[in-house]
Scaffold this motif. Structure first.
Motif, PDB file in Angstrom:
ATOM      1  N   LEU A  50       0.912  -1.152  -0.055  1.00 25.69           N
ATOM      2  CA  LEU A  50       0.033  -0.087  -0.152  1.00 25.69           C
ATOM      3  C   LEU A  50       0.949   1.263   0.098  1.00 25.69           C
ATOM      4  O   LEU A  50       0.729   2.243  -0.789  1.00 25.69           O
ATOM      5  CB  LEU A  50      -0.925  -0.020   1.190  1.00 25.69           C
ATOM      6  N   ASP A  51       1.866   1.169   0.782  1.00 24.46           N
ATOM      7  CA  ASP A  51       2.862   2.366   0.732  1.00 24.46           C
ATOM      8  C   ASP A  51       3.565   2.592  -0.432  1.00 24.46           C
ATOM      9  O   ASP A  51       3.708   3.754  -1.030  1.00 24.46           O
ATOM     10  CB  ASP A  51       3.813   2.309   1.895  1.00 24.46           C
ATOM     11  N   ALA A  52       3.949   1.449  -1.180  1.00 30.46           N
ATOM     12  CA  ALA A  52       4.622   1.587  -2.471  1.00 30.46           C
ATOM     13  C   ALA A  52       3.816   2.093  -3.487  1.00 30.46           C
ATOM     14  O   ALA A  52       3.793   2.873  -4.327  1.00 30.46           O
ATOM     15  CB  ALA A  52       5.232   0.243  -2.854  1.00 30.46           C
ATOM     16  N   ALA A  53       2.124   1.612  -3.301  1.00 24.97           N
ATOM     17  CA  ALA A  53       1.343   1.936  -4.466  1.00 24.97           C
ATOM     18  C   ALA A  53       1.009   3.688  -4.343  1.00 24.97           C
ATOM     19  O   ALA A  53       1.039   4.273  -5.116  1.00 24.97           O
ATOM     20  CB  ALA A  53       0.248   1.285  -4.256  1.00 24.97           C
ATOM     21  N   CYS A  54       1.054   4.048  -2.956  1.00 30.20           N
ATOM     22  CA  CYS A  54       0.811   5.434  -2.725  1.00 30.20           C
ATOM     23  C   CYS A  54       1.779   6.335  -3.377  1.00 30.20           C
ATOM     24  O   CYS A  54       1.842   7.491  -3.866  1.00 30.20           O
ATOM     25  CB  CYS A  54       0.484   5.728  -1.300  1.00 30.20           C
ATOM     26  N   GLU A  55       2.988   5.915  -3.041  1.00 29.27           N
ATOM     27  CA  GLU A  55       4.143   6.467  -3.730  1.00 29.27           C
ATOM     28  C   GLU A  55       4.279   6.609  -5.205  1.00 29.27           C
ATOM     29  O   GLU A  55       4.697   7.743  -5.651  1.00 29.27           O
ATOM     30  CB  GLU A  55       5.468   6.002  -2.975  1.00 29.27           C
ATOM     31  N   ILE A  56       3.928   5.607  -5.725  1.00 36.86           N
ATOM     32  CA  ILE A  56       3.994   5.468  -7.162  1.00 36.86           C
ATOM     33  C   ILE A  56       2.608   6.531  -7.819  1.00 36.86           C
ATOM     34  O   ILE A  56       3.242   7.277  -8.728  1.00 36.86           O
ATOM     35  CB  ILE A  56       3.562   3.944  -7.785  1.00 36.86           C
ATOM     36  N   LEU A  57       1.647   6.276  -7.097  1.00 37.39           N
ATOM     37  CA  LEU A  57       0.451   7.378  -7.507  1.00 37.39           C
ATOM     38  C   LEU A  57       1.135   8.913  -7.184  1.00 37.39           C
ATOM     39  O   LEU A  57       0.551   9.712  -8.115  1.00 37.39           O
ATOM     40  CB  LEU A  57      -0.685   7.116  -6.686  1.00 37.39           C
ATOM     41  N   ARG A  58       1.520   9.419  -6.176  1.00 37.11           N
ATOM     42  CA  ARG A  58       2.051  10.397  -5.925  1.00 37.11           C
ATOM     43  C   ARG A  58       3.107  11.071  -6.797  1.00 37.11           C
ATOM     44  O   ARG A  58       2.939  12.094  -7.220  1.00 37.11           O
ATOM     45  CB  ARG A  58       2.670  10.771  -4.606  1.00 37.11           C
ATOM     46  N   ASN A  59       4.070   9.919  -7.452  1.00 37.55           N
ATOM     47  CA  ASN A  59       4.978  10.403  -8.289  1.00 37.55           C
ATOM     48  C   ASN A  59       4.464  10.839  -9.739  1.00 37.55           C
ATOM     49  O   ASN A  59       4.639  11.874 -10.288  1.00 37.55           O
ATOM     50  CB  ASN A  59       5.865   9.599  -8.441  1.00 37.55           C
ATOM     51  N   HIS A  60       3.450   9.649 -10.022  1.00 38.18           N
ATOM     52  CA  HIS A  60       2.510  10.013 -11.156  1.00 38.18           C
ATOM     53  C   HIS A  60       1.829  11.577 -11.083  1.00 38.18           C
ATOM     54  O   HIS A  60       2.019  12.153 -12.062  1.00 38.18           O
ATOM     55  CB  HIS A  60       1.509   8.957 -11.474  1.00 38.18           C
ATOM     56  N   LEU A  61       1.240  11.966  -9.993  1.00 41.36           N
ATOM     57  CA  LEU A  61       0.614  12.925  -9.932  1.00 41.36           C
ATOM     58  C   LEU A  61       1.588  14.075 -10.174  1.00 41.36           C
ATOM     59  O   LEU A  61       1.256  15.367 -10.609  1.00 41.36           O
ATOM     60  CB  LEU A  61      -0.180  13.412  -8.676  1.00 41.36           C
ATOM     61  N   ARG A  62       2.856  14.131  -9.513  1.00 39.21           N
ATOM     62  CA  ARG A  62       3.938  15.134  -9.714  1.00 39.21           C
ATOM     63  C   ARG A  62       4.115  15.570 -11.084  1.00 39.21           C
ATOM     64  O   ARG A  62       4.228  16.354 -11.570  1.00 39.21           O
ATOM     65  CB  ARG A  62       5.042  14.762  -9.134  1.00 39.21           C
ATOM     66  N   ARG A  63       4.154  14.257 -11.864  1.00 42.28           N
ATOM     67  CA  ARG A  63       4.530  14.298 -13.244  1.00 42.28           C
ATOM     68  C   ARG A  63       3.504  14.658 -14.224  1.00 42.28           C
ATOM     69  O   ARG A  63       3.847  15.527 -15.298  1.00 42.28           O
ATOM     70  CB  ARG A  63       5.071  12.992 -13.808  1.00 42.28           C
ATOM     71  N   HIS A  64       2.232  14.366 -13.851  1.00 39.29           N
ATOM     72  CA  HIS A  64       1.241  14.625 -14.375  1.00 39.29           C
ATOM     73  C   HIS A  64      -0.076  15.473 -13.574  1.00 39.29           C
ATOM     74  O   HIS A  64      -0.882  14.584 -13.329  1.00 39.29           O
ATOM     75  CB  HIS A  64       0.549  13.413 -15.179  1.00 39.29           C
ATOM     76  N   PRO A  65       0.219  16.763 -13.286  1.00 41.43           N
ATOM     77  CA  PRO A  65      -0.929  17.241 -12.355  1.00 41.43           C
ATOM     78  C   PRO A  65      -2.240  17.294 -12.842  1.00 41.43           C
ATOM     79  O   PRO A  65      -3.059  17.570 -12.106  1.00 41.43           O
ATOM     80  CB  PRO A  65      -0.252  18.638 -12.200  1.00 41.43           C
ATOM     81  N   HIS A  66      -2.772  17.025 -14.195  1.00 37.91           N
ATOM     82  CA  HIS A  66      -3.952  17.423 -14.583  1.00 37.91           C
ATOM     83  C   HIS A  66      -4.298  15.835 -14.916  1.00 37.91           C
ATOM     84  O   HIS A  66      -5.372  15.472 -15.547  1.00 37.91           O
ATOM     85  CB  HIS A  66      -4.099  17.770 -15.677  1.00 37.91           C
ATOM     86  N   ALA A  67      -3.806  14.725 -14.388  1.00 40.15           N
ATOM     87  CA  ALA A  67      -4.348  13.358 -14.557  1.00 40.15           C
ATOM     88  C   ALA A  67      -5.745  13.150 -14.099  1.00 40.15           C
ATOM     89  O   ALA A  67      -5.867  13.747 -13.082  1.00 40.15           O
ATOM     90  CB  ALA A  67      -3.092  12.495 -13.979  1.00 40.15           C
ATOM     91  N   ALA A  68      -6.252  12.332 -14.800  1.00 38.37           N
ATOM     92  CA  ALA A  68      -7.599  11.836 -14.092  1.00 38.37           C
ATOM     93  C   ALA A  68      -7.840  10.519 -15.049  1.00 38.37           C
ATOM     94  O   ALA A  68      -7.777  10.480 -16.190  1.00 38.37           O
ATOM     95  CB  ALA A  68      -8.802  12.886 -14.378  1.00 38.37           C
ATOM     96  N   ASP A  69      -8.468   9.637 -14.301  1.00 39.59           N
ATOM     97  CA  ASP A  69      -8.754   8.343 -14.783  1.00 39.59           C
ATOM     98  C   ASP A  69      -9.665   7.325 -13.749  1.00 39.59           C
ATOM     99  O   ASP A  69      -9.794   7.867 -12.607  1.00 39.59           O
ATOM    100  CB  ASP A  69      -7.566   7.580 -14.925  1.00 39.59           C
TER     101      ASP A  69
END
Length: 85
Positions: A18-37
Motif C-alpha cells: 500500500l505504501d509503495a502504491a501510494c508513492e507511485i501514485l504521488r509520483n505520477h501526479l507530480r509528473r502529470h498534475p492534470h491526470a484523471a482516470d
C-alpha cells in the motif's frame, strides 16, 4: 509491575505494498498534475499488477491527503483526479 518486552508490530507485506502504491501514485501526479482516470484506467496506465483492494485503499489515502478527489461519472464509474488550484 509488568515487564512488557513486546516489540512494535512490523509492517505487513500488504502495508508495504500500500505504501509503495501510494508513492507511485504521488509520483505520477507530480509528473502529470492534470491526470484523471477511473480505477480501471489507473490500473492499466498508471500502476499495473496491483490487487484492486490495494488500489482502492491507495486512492482513498490520497483523497485523505488532499492529493486526489473523485466523482461518479454517468456510467457509474468513479473518476479520480487531482484537484486544481
Amino acid at each position: 509491575m509488568t515487564n512488557d518486552t513486546t516489540e512494535p508490530p512490523t509492517p505487513s507485506a500488504s502495508d508495504e505494498l500500500l505504501d509503495a502504491a501510494c508513492e507511485i501514485l504521488r509520483n505520477h501526479l507530480r509528473r502529470h498534475p492534470h491526470a484523471a482516470d477511473t480505477a480501471v484506467g489507473i490500473e492499466r496506465w498508471w500502476i499495473s499488477a496491483l490487487p484492486p483492494e490495494t488500489l482502492e485503499r491507495a486512492l482513498q489515502r490520497l483523497v485523505a491527503e488532499g492529493l486526489l478527489r473523485s466523482r461518479v461519472l454517468p456510467s457509474g464509474e468513479r473518476l479520480w483526479y487531482a484537484p486544481q488550484n
